[in-house]
Design a protein around this motif. Structure first.
Motif, PDB file in Angstrom:
ATOM      1  N   VAL A  61     -16.530   7.035   5.167  1.00  0.00           N
ATOM      2  CA  VAL A  61     -15.108   6.679   5.283  1.00  0.00           C
ATOM      3  C   VAL A  61     -14.341   7.195   4.071  1.00  0.00           C
ATOM      4  O   VAL A  61     -13.212   7.686   4.195  1.00  0.00           O
ATOM      5  CB  VAL A  61     -14.940   5.153   5.429  1.00  0.00           C
TER       6      VAL A  61
ATOM      7  N   ALA B 100     -13.699  10.775   4.583  1.00  0.00           N
ATOM      8  CA  ALA B 100     -12.668  10.960   5.605  1.00  0.00           C
ATOM      9  C   ALA B 100     -11.274  10.706   5.031  1.00  0.00           C
ATOM     10  O   ALA B 100     -10.332  11.463   5.282  1.00  0.00           O
ATOM     11  CB  ALA B 100     -12.927  10.036   6.794  1.00  0.00           C
TER      12      ALA B 100
ATOM     13  N   GLY C 202      -6.548   4.172  10.551  1.00  0.00           N
ATOM     14  CA  GLY C 202      -7.998   4.320  10.609  1.00  0.00           C
ATOM     15  C   GLY C 202      -8.515   4.202  12.028  1.00  0.00           C
ATOM     16  O   GLY C 202      -9.375   4.990  12.459  1.00  0.00           O
TER      17      GLY C 202
ATOM     18  N   LEU D 162     -10.416   7.629  12.786  1.00  0.00           N
ATOM     19  CA  LEU D 162     -11.849   7.635  12.482  1.00  0.00           C
ATOM     20  C   LEU D 162     -12.701   7.693  13.750  1.00  0.00           C
ATOM     21  O   LEU D 162     -12.455   6.938  14.696  1.00  0.00           O
ATOM     22  CB  LEU D 162     -12.214   6.386  11.681  1.00  0.00           C
TER      23      LEU D 162
ATOM     24  N   CYS E 225     -12.185   0.334   8.920  1.00  0.00           N
ATOM     25  CA  CYS E 225     -10.742   0.585   8.811  1.00  0.00           C
ATOM     26  C   CYS E 225     -10.137  -0.090   7.582  1.00  0.00           C
ATOM     27  O   CYS E 225      -9.187   0.436   6.990  1.00  0.00           O
ATOM     28  CB  CYS E 225     -10.035   0.145  10.089  1.00  0.00           C
TER      29      CYS E 225
ATOM     30  N   PHE F  76     -11.009   2.285   4.889  1.00  0.00           N
ATOM     31  CA  PHE F  76     -10.157   3.471   4.999  1.00  0.00           C
ATOM     32  C   PHE F  76      -8.777   3.197   4.395  1.00  0.00           C
ATOM     33  O   PHE F  76      -8.252   4.023   3.627  1.00  0.00           O
ATOM     34  CB  PHE F  76     -10.023   3.866   6.470  1.00  0.00           C
TER      35      PHE F  76
END
Length: 356
Positions: free
Chosen positions: A135, A138, A213, A217, A231, A234
């Motif tokens: 994460v 990302a 997110g 994601l 999330c 994130f």
């Protein structure tokens, strides 16, 4: 007329969070005699109200008369609510209807201005995520793709609008923070936020990025609880990247100072509690110290209202800017602008006079 009217009548009912019986009761309270069965026939397209009834329905449901004859063109796919398990079905339907109506007006306005703003997912080709460390990668990738750098983010809602995310602010008293959805086969990304519960800018920012997110994601294969965890991570990583956090905190700490967290909150727009959890996530502070810190924080009654506020602005203004552009360029009339803004002409004129 019956097909579009029946759809729009149901939409107006859902916008108010009414069941058919609720609406019948509301009409009766207004001395309008009509049964639940008759309303059901309207909704099924089996009957059409006369002009007088249309005017009464428009008033009681709080929509313009022309609302009933606008064709419904927007469908939300895979809407996902934060705190869904606590949200009554009727309120879910109301929130979905409000969001759908707002997005349909937004898209109509963009069409009138000949704007084509598809959303480009920066993680479209990203591999499935299974670990929290992924994460972090990302989030860094999104920041890089969107040229957000590694410093503080100002007005996250506006930054997301710049990336063509449709931001919708609505009001719900129930256990609902935000939702995400797609429109038109994932060409249009939508995030709706409950401005009643998210009554501080730092909560708005965090929830907006949490919902982002869910949009971006590749985590749909994971259980719901794990998706929520991903999330949250994130959102924290978007607000305070790992490299920035370690620059501000240092690589290892024995304890944190409240004033230090207050200053970082004011700078980065992330709550003091989220900062402590962020430091723990990155191995800067230990689990035992985090537990001690949060216990102390809650003992002081700071769980909901922290001792230091974040005073940055969080506003979604793009729709209003486009509306004023269309009005200034005489692409639309003032009456059409009022329709798009979901206001009566009188209310819209008064709003314009306030800034003139």
């Amino acid at each position: 007329m019956s097909a579009p009217f029946s759809q729009r009548f149901k939409e107006a009912r859902m916008l108010n969070g009414f069941s058919l019986q609720d609406l019948a009761n509301k009409l009766h309270a207004e001395q309008i005699s009509i049964s639940k069965q008759a309303l059901h026939k309207y909704e099924k397209g089996e009957a059409i109200p006369d002009t007088q009834m249309l005017l009464q329905l428009s008033r009681v449901l709080g929509v313009r008369l022309d609302f009933f004859f606008q064709r419904h063109t927007v469908e939300l796919s895979t809407p996902e609510y934060r705190k869904l398990s606590k949200l009554p079905v009727k309120e879910q339907e109301r929130i979905t209807a409000i969001t759908r109506f707002a997005v349909s007006r937004y898209l109509e306005l963009e069409s009138l201005l000949d704007l084509n703003t598809p959303f480009i997912n920066p993680l479209a080709n990203f591999p499935e995520i299974n670990e929290l460390a992924e994460v972090e990668v990302a989030a860094n990738h999104v920041r890089t793709q969107w040229n957000w750098g590694t410093g503080p983010l100002y007005n996250v809602l506006e930054l997301l609008e710049d990336q063509h995310v449709k931001m919708i602010l609505l009001q719900s008293e129930d256990s609902f923070d935000g939702m995400k959805a797609w429109v038109n086969d994932q060409q249009i990304a939508v995030i709706a936020l409950n401005s009643v519960r998210l009554n501080s800018p730092d909560r708005l920012r965090f929830t907006a990025l949490h919902e982002l997110g869910h949009l971006l994601l590749p985590i749909n294969h994971l259980p719901e609880k794990e998706r929520e965890r991903m999330c949250n991570r994130f959102a924290a990583a978007m607000l305070l990247p790992e490299s920035t956090a370690k620059m501000e905190f240092g690589a290892k700490r024995n304890r944190l100072h409240l004033q230090e967290l207050a200053d970082l909150k004011k700078q980065y727009g992330i709550s003091m509690q989220a900062l402590a959890f962020r430091a723990n996530d990155l191995g800067i502070i230990t689990d035992s110290y985090l537990k001690q810190f949060i216990f102390m924080f809650y003992q002081h009654g700071w769980r909901q209202t922290e001792p230091a506020p974040y005073t940055g602005e969080e506003k979604a203004t793009r729709f209003n800017q486009l509306l004023m552009r269309a009005l200034a360029e005489e692409i639309i009339s003032i009456d059409k602008a009022a329709v798009l803004n979901n206001q009566s002409l009188l209310a819209f004129r008064k709003q314009l006079q306030m800034v003139e």
